[in-house]
Design a protein around this motif. Structure first.
Motif, PDB file in Angstrom:
ATOM      1  N   SER A 187      78.791  22.767  58.338  1.00 25.06           N
ATOM      2  CA  SER A 187      79.594  21.782  59.193  1.00 25.06           C
ATOM      3  C   SER A 187      80.353  22.591  60.317  1.00 25.06           C
ATOM      4  CB  SER A 187      81.013  21.663  58.295  1.00 25.06           C
ATOM      5  OG  SER A 187      81.499  22.827  57.757  1.00 25.06           O
ATOM      6  N   VAL A 188      80.817  21.470  61.339  1.00 26.68           N
ATOM      7  CA  VAL A 188      81.224  22.231  62.756  1.00 26.68           C
ATOM      8  C   VAL A 188      82.508  22.892  62.515  1.00 26.68           C
ATOM      9  CG1 VAL A 188      81.961  21.761  65.304  1.00 26.68           C
ATOM     10  CG2 VAL A 188      79.936  20.593  63.763  1.00 26.68           C
ATOM     11  N   GLY A 189      82.667  24.203  63.123  1.00 29.76           N
ATOM     12  CA  GLY A 189      83.877  24.877  63.315  1.00 29.76           C
ATOM     13  C   GLY A 189      84.668  24.810  64.487  1.00 29.76           C
ATOM     14  N   PRO A 190      85.635  25.101  64.657  1.00 29.10           N
ATOM     15  CA  PRO A 190      86.403  24.797  65.928  1.00 29.10           C
ATOM     16  C   PRO A 190      85.907  25.793  67.129  1.00 29.10           C
ATOM     17  CG  PRO A 190      87.835  26.275  64.647  1.00 29.10           C
ATOM     18  CD  PRO A 190      86.707  25.693  63.676  1.00 29.10           C
ATOM     19  N   GLU A 191      85.328  26.891  66.771  1.00 27.29           N
ATOM     20  CA  GLU A 191      84.586  27.750  67.678  1.00 27.29           C
ATOM     21  C   GLU A 191      83.210  27.354  68.264  1.00 27.29           C
ATOM     22  OE1 GLU A 191      83.070  29.024  63.956  1.00 27.29           O
ATOM     23  OE2 GLU A 191      85.003  28.293  64.511  1.00 27.29           O
ATOM     24  N   ASP A 192      82.661  26.295  67.466  1.00 31.94           N
ATOM     25  CA  ASP A 192      81.303  26.083  67.803  1.00 31.94           C
ATOM     26  C   ASP A 192      81.215  25.021  68.871  1.00 31.94           C
ATOM     27  OD1 ASP A 192      80.241  27.406  65.621  1.00 31.94           O
ATOM     28  OD2 ASP A 192      81.077  25.712  64.251  1.00 31.94           O
ATOM     29  N   LEU A 193      79.929  25.112  69.449  1.00 34.37           N
ATOM     30  CA  LEU A 193      79.726  24.058  70.639  1.00 34.37           C
ATOM     31  C   LEU A 193      79.426  22.900  69.933  1.00 34.37           C
ATOM     32  CD1 LEU A 193      77.295  26.626  73.129  1.00 34.37           C
ATOM     33  CD2 LEU A 193      79.839  25.631  73.535  1.00 34.37           C
ATOM     34  N   PHE A 194      79.864  21.747  70.580  1.00 30.46           N
ATOM     35  CA  PHE A 194      79.424  20.376  70.177  1.00 30.46           C
ATOM     36  C   PHE A 194      78.240  19.867  70.784  1.00 30.46           C
ATOM     37  CE2 PHE A 194      79.610  15.981  69.227  1.00 30.46           C
ATOM     38  CZ  PHE A 194      80.426  16.006  67.863  1.00 30.46           C
ATOM     39  N   ASP A 195      76.958  20.097  70.072  1.00 30.34           N
ATOM     40  CA  ASP A 195      76.075  19.323  70.763  1.00 30.34           C
ATOM     41  C   ASP A 195      75.609  18.056  69.979  1.00 30.34           C
ATOM     42  OD1 ASP A 195      75.193  21.578  72.337  1.00 30.34           O
ATOM     43  OD2 ASP A 195      74.659  22.548  70.531  1.00 30.34           O
ATOM     44  N   GLY A 196      74.601  17.259  70.166  1.00 32.20           N
ATOM     45  CA  GLY A 196      74.302  16.102  69.375  1.00 32.20           C
ATOM     46  C   GLY A 196      75.525  15.007  69.665  1.00 32.20           C
ATOM     47  N   HIS A 197      75.655  14.564  68.496  1.00 32.35           N
ATOM     48  CA  HIS A 197      76.718  13.249  68.480  1.00 32.35           C
ATOM     49  C   HIS A 197      77.708  13.486  67.120  1.00 32.35           C
ATOM     50  CE1 HIS A 197      73.824  11.123  65.777  1.00 32.35           C
ATOM     51  NE2 HIS A 197      74.951  10.306  65.459  1.00 32.35           N
ATOM     52  N   ILE A 198      78.623  12.844  66.944  1.00 32.32           N
ATOM     53  CA  ILE A 198      79.526  12.849  65.793  1.00 32.32           C
ATOM     54  C   ILE A 198      78.737  12.428  64.762  1.00 32.32           C
ATOM     55  CG2 ILE A 198      81.679  12.142  64.653  1.00 32.32           C
ATOM     56  CD1 ILE A 198      82.838  12.056  67.630  1.00 32.32           C
ATOM     57  N   VAL A 199      78.447  13.129  63.414  1.00 33.25           N
ATOM     58  CA  VAL A 199      77.806  12.822  62.502  1.00 33.25           C
ATOM     59  C   VAL A 199      78.731  13.091  61.218  1.00 33.25           C
ATOM     60  CG1 VAL A 199      75.921  13.242  60.841  1.00 33.25           C
ATOM     61  CG2 VAL A 199      75.570  13.337  63.399  1.00 33.25           C
ATOM     62  N   THR A 200      79.168  12.091  60.413  1.00 30.73           N
ATOM     63  CA  THR A 200      80.005  12.541  59.500  1.00 30.73           C
ATOM     64  C   THR A 200      79.420  13.015  58.046  1.00 30.73           C
ATOM     65  OG1 THR A 200      79.712  10.026  58.389  1.00 30.73           O
ATOM     66  CG2 THR A 200      81.463  10.657  60.043  1.00 30.73           C
ATOM     67  N   GLY A 201      78.116  12.603  57.786  1.00 30.16           N
ATOM     68  CA  GLY A 201      77.486  13.023  56.642  1.00 30.16           C
ATOM     69  C   GLY A 201      77.536  12.190  55.382  1.00 30.16           C
ATOM     70  N   HIS A 202      77.901  10.759  55.935  1.00 30.11           N
ATOM     71  CA  HIS A 202      78.359   9.787  55.036  1.00 30.11           C
ATOM     72  C   HIS A 202      77.065   8.700  55.203  1.00 30.11           C
ATOM     73  CE1 HIS A 202      82.669  11.079  55.092  1.00 30.11           C
ATOM     74  NE2 HIS A 202      81.961  11.615  54.224  1.00 30.11           N
ATOM     75  N   ILE A 203      76.146   8.874  54.293  1.00 33.30           N
ATOM     76  CA  ILE A 203      75.011   7.858  54.666  1.00 33.30           C
ATOM     77  C   ILE A 203      75.203   6.353  54.693  1.00 33.30           C
ATOM     78  CG2 ILE A 203      72.483   7.623  54.135  1.00 33.30           C
ATOM     79  CD1 ILE A 203      73.185  10.277  55.771  1.00 33.30           C
ATOM     80  N   ASP A 204      74.839   5.589  55.607  1.00 35.22           N
ATOM     81  CA  ASP A 204      74.804   4.112  55.592  1.00 35.22           C
ATOM     82  C   ASP A 204      73.671   3.595  54.526  1.00 35.22           C
ATOM     83  OD1 ASP A 204      76.840   3.857  57.319  1.00 35.22           O
ATOM     84  OD2 ASP A 204      75.364   4.190  58.935  1.00 35.22           O
ATOM     85  N   ASP A 205      72.677   4.109  54.618  1.00 35.26           N
ATOM     86  CA  ASP A 205      71.482   3.560  53.852  1.00 35.26           C
ATOM     87  C   ASP A 205      70.194   4.354  54.022  1.00 35.26           C
ATOM     88  OD1 ASP A 205      70.183   1.763  52.041  1.00 35.26           O
ATOM     89  OD2 ASP A 205      71.162   0.049  52.739  1.00 35.26           O
ATOM     90  N   VAL A 206      69.213   4.081  53.429  1.00 40.15           N
ATOM     91  CA  VAL A 206      67.896   4.740  53.563  1.00 40.15           C
ATOM     92  C   VAL A 206      66.795   3.714  54.280  1.00 40.15           C
ATOM     93  CG1 VAL A 206      68.031   6.163  51.524  1.00 40.15           C
ATOM     94  CG2 VAL A 206      67.024   4.007  51.419  1.00 40.15           C
ATOM     95  N   GLY A 207      65.980   4.145  55.036  1.00 39.26           N
ATOM     96  CA  GLY A 207      65.058   3.605  56.035  1.00 39.26           C
ATOM     97  C   GLY A 207      63.559   4.357  55.448  1.00 39.26           C
TER      98      GLY A 207
END
Length: 223
Positions: free
Chosen positions: A86-106
């Motif tokens: 998980s992202v800490g307050p000191e980490d660079l924010f790359d990518g995009h916001i990912v919650t880790g809550h999967i919608d479904d499988v493809g």
């Protein structure tokens, strides 16, 4: 919270099933540094809580609800998995916001070569259609990717050689299930639009039949 930038590819040590309970043990090197019991790690994009660990391994419990909506139940010893702490307050924010809550499988259909990238095609369930926007973000097995093209039942994303090498895409085969998480911002937009259209009988009837489809959005001048 996560960013979809994979820290390392781990391996499944074992899976333990007893009734409806499920625990997974994983082998890793990088994400275990500074790890604490109770920390969150995304495994193939699924936010899991560490219940036990040592220098090169950690374990996590998986709920029945998570198993129903992800590919974790398909994992067997030796399988590769994408890992991101998980992202800490000191980490660079790359990518995009990912919650880790999967919608479904493809389903991973395959890829084609294009100059210095691989264009990957993924079949997606219809429930994700309202959240897919060309050039928007999506997490596939926890990897932050940009939607290159969207078809009726599938979409494509492009991976540079480094993203291919540093993730499970280098090993999985066509037909494999992949976890999909659409952009959380898109979900809030869809929720707002649905509330805006509440009371529009024609739009409500169409949404009851097909969900918030592109046709509904076009008819009501959203796109």
């Amino acid at each position: 919270m996560f960013t979809g930038i994979i820290r390392e590819v781990g391996r499944v040590n074992s899976v333990f099933r007893s009734g409806s309970s499920f625990q997974i043990s994983l082998r890793a090197k990088t994400v275990t540094e500074g790890l604490r019991r109770g920390d969150s790690i995304a495994v193939n994009g699924v936010c899991l809580t560490v219940v036990d660990f040592d220098k090169n391994n950690f374990s996590a419990d998986v709920t029945p609800e998570t198993l129903r909506h992800t590919n974790l139940e398909k994992l067997t010893p030796g399988d590769p998995v994408n890992l991101e702490p998980s992202v800490g307050p000191e980490d660079l924010f790359d990518g995009h916001i990912v919650t880790g809550h999967i919608d479904d499988v493809g389903e991973y259909i395959g890829y084609s070569e294009e100059k210095n990238s691989r264009v990957v095609e993924i079949e997606y369930p219809s429930s994700l259609e309202p959240y897919l926007v060309k050039k928007g973000s999506i997490a596939v097995n926890g990897i932050s990717l940009t939607l290159a093209d969207i078809k009726e039942n599938s979409f494509t994303v492009s991976l540079i050689p480094e993203s291919w090498r540093a993730t499970t895409f280098a090993e999985i085969r066509p037909g494999a299930q992949v976890n999909l998480e659409s952009d959380i911002i898109g979900k809030y937009v869809v929720s707002t639009v649905e509330k805006f259209l509440a009371g529009n009988k024609e739009a409500e009837d169409e949404m009851d039949a097909d969900g918030l489809s592109r046709d509904v959005l076009k008819k009501n001048n959203f796109i």
